[in-house]
Enzyme design. Structure first.
Site: not given
Ligand SMILES: Cc1ncc(COP(=O)(O)O)c(C=O)c1O
Length: 369
Positions: A109, A179, A203
């Site tokens: 991520w 994040d 989550k």
């Molecule tokens: C730490 C983290 N950042 C970003 C994301 C991406 O999130 P989204 O699918 O809502 O863009 C996720 C999830 O899947 C995540 O766990």
């Protein structure tokens, strides 16, 4: 017609969208056709109505109260998931192509977040854990930071690799951007240390469709009327989370989850204590399994939210998941990039369900050693 009831529910260890508190689901069910005092479903009312205005304001105020958000920061909601923030952060915070963003890369991520930086300015990878398959986090003295960086980004909880910062990295003067998608509202946090915090809801604080953003007000001037309106944080704040029709149902659910955190769980300090207790149950078992289970993360960097481990072979991993499924547990497959098992035990995962997984793991190890 079959009627599903709470008793038919599996123990859902999915990484997200993830388990919600049962009382929240029950309230949603009870109010689905007719929001008390409104006469319509929350899904049927205008986002400009007084009723929805109250729901939005309530969700926002609950986040402010839970995190004691100071006056220096604004809280608002957006769509586009955490992924849109990967673009919005460099677009807004880098004021020209000469400015640098420091990015701490600890897993999938945080790496994704860094990938949009070069569209807007210079990327400095302050640390990269890929050499050790993202199984550890850096100490402050390992970070190669840029003096005068426009900001430093990190991901507090790497959902896929099961790593979590216990304390924010120390980045001197540059605004810290985090994040928190997979550990938002899981423990108390000193918001004044951050320039920007963002978290998709699916989550730890609701369902897919809404992302919470907390931004230090002085950073809003950086957007400076040079961006398309929708991508401009200052416009989003000015528009009160309503530059377009917001995800009304998702915001309603986030409000209910925050209310549950406040009124049932007793706030973030207590939530954090329970989260530690849940994680300890699984990690202690892994550590005393004499190698039957192996954790992915280095012990001091382990996530309290996503417990990532493996068995001796992919075949044993598969057997584990199959038998767990037969015992009413779901969502335990590791992410395809890491393999093994991942038990996501977010805020809403009851400790009783973690005990069931713990006992299953103990029994599985005994039978298969
Ligand atoms: C730490 C983290 N950042 C970003 C994301 C991406 O999130 P989204 O699918 O809502 O863009 C996720 C999830 O899947 C995540 O766990």
């Amino acid at each position: 017609m079959s009627v599903s009831t709470a008793t038919d529910r599996v123990l859902n260890f999915s990484a997200g969208p993830a388990v919600l508190p049962l009382v929240v689901l029950e309230q949603i069910r009870d109010e689905l056709l007719n929001l008390p005092g409104v006469g319509s479903s929350v899904m049927e009312i205008s986002h400009r109505s007084a009723a929805f205005g109250e729901i939005l304001d309530d969700a926002r105020k609950r986040i402010v109260a839970l995190h004691n958000v100071p006056e220096t920061h604004d809280v608002f909601f957006m769509q586009g998931g955490a992924t849109l923030q990967n673009t919005m952060i460099p677009a807004n915070l880098l004021m020209d192509e000469e400015q640098t963003a420091d990015c701490i890369i600890t897993g999938t991520w945080s790496k994704k977040n860094s990938q949009d930086v070069p569209f807007y300015g210079k990327l400095n990878v302050a640390w990269d854990g890929s050499d050790t398959h993202f199984n550890q986090l850096p100490n402050d003295d390992q970070l190669r930071l840029t003096s005068g960086a426009a900001y430093c980004h990190y991901t507090s909880n790497e959902t896929i690799h099961g790593l979590q910062f216990r304390n924010p990295p120390n980045v001197d003067d540059s605004p810290l951007v985090v994040d928190q998608s997979s550990d938002f509202l899981s423990e108390p946090l000193d918001i004044s240390r951050f320039g920007l915090i963002y978290a998709c809801a699916q989550k730890n604080c609701g369902i897919a469709g809404v992302t919470a953003v907390i931004i230090r007000k002085d950073l809003l001037v950086r957007s400076g009327n040079r961006l398309p309106r929708y991508l401009d944080y200052a416009q989003q704040v000015k528009g009160g989370s309503m530059l377009n029709t917001p995800p009304t149902f998702a915001i309603y659910v986030t409000g209910l989850v925050c209310k549950w955190l406040q009124e049932t769980m007793g706030g973030l300090a207590e939530m954090s204590r329970v989260n530690q207790e849940k994680a300890d149950l699984l990690y202690d078992l892994i550590d005393t399994s004499e190698g039957f289970y192996t954790g992915h993360a280095q012990p001091h960097n382990r996530s309290l939210m996503n417990v990532v481990f493996r068995l001796k072979s992919p075949e044993m991993d598969a057997k584990f998941v199959n038998e767990a499924t037969e015992h009413g547990m779901a969502g335990l497959n590791g992410h395809r990039s890491v393999g093994g098992i991942r038990a996501s035990i977010y805020n809403a995962m009851p400790i009783e369900s973690v005990r069931v997984l713990h006992d299953f793991m103990l029994d599985f190890a005994k039978k298969n050693s």
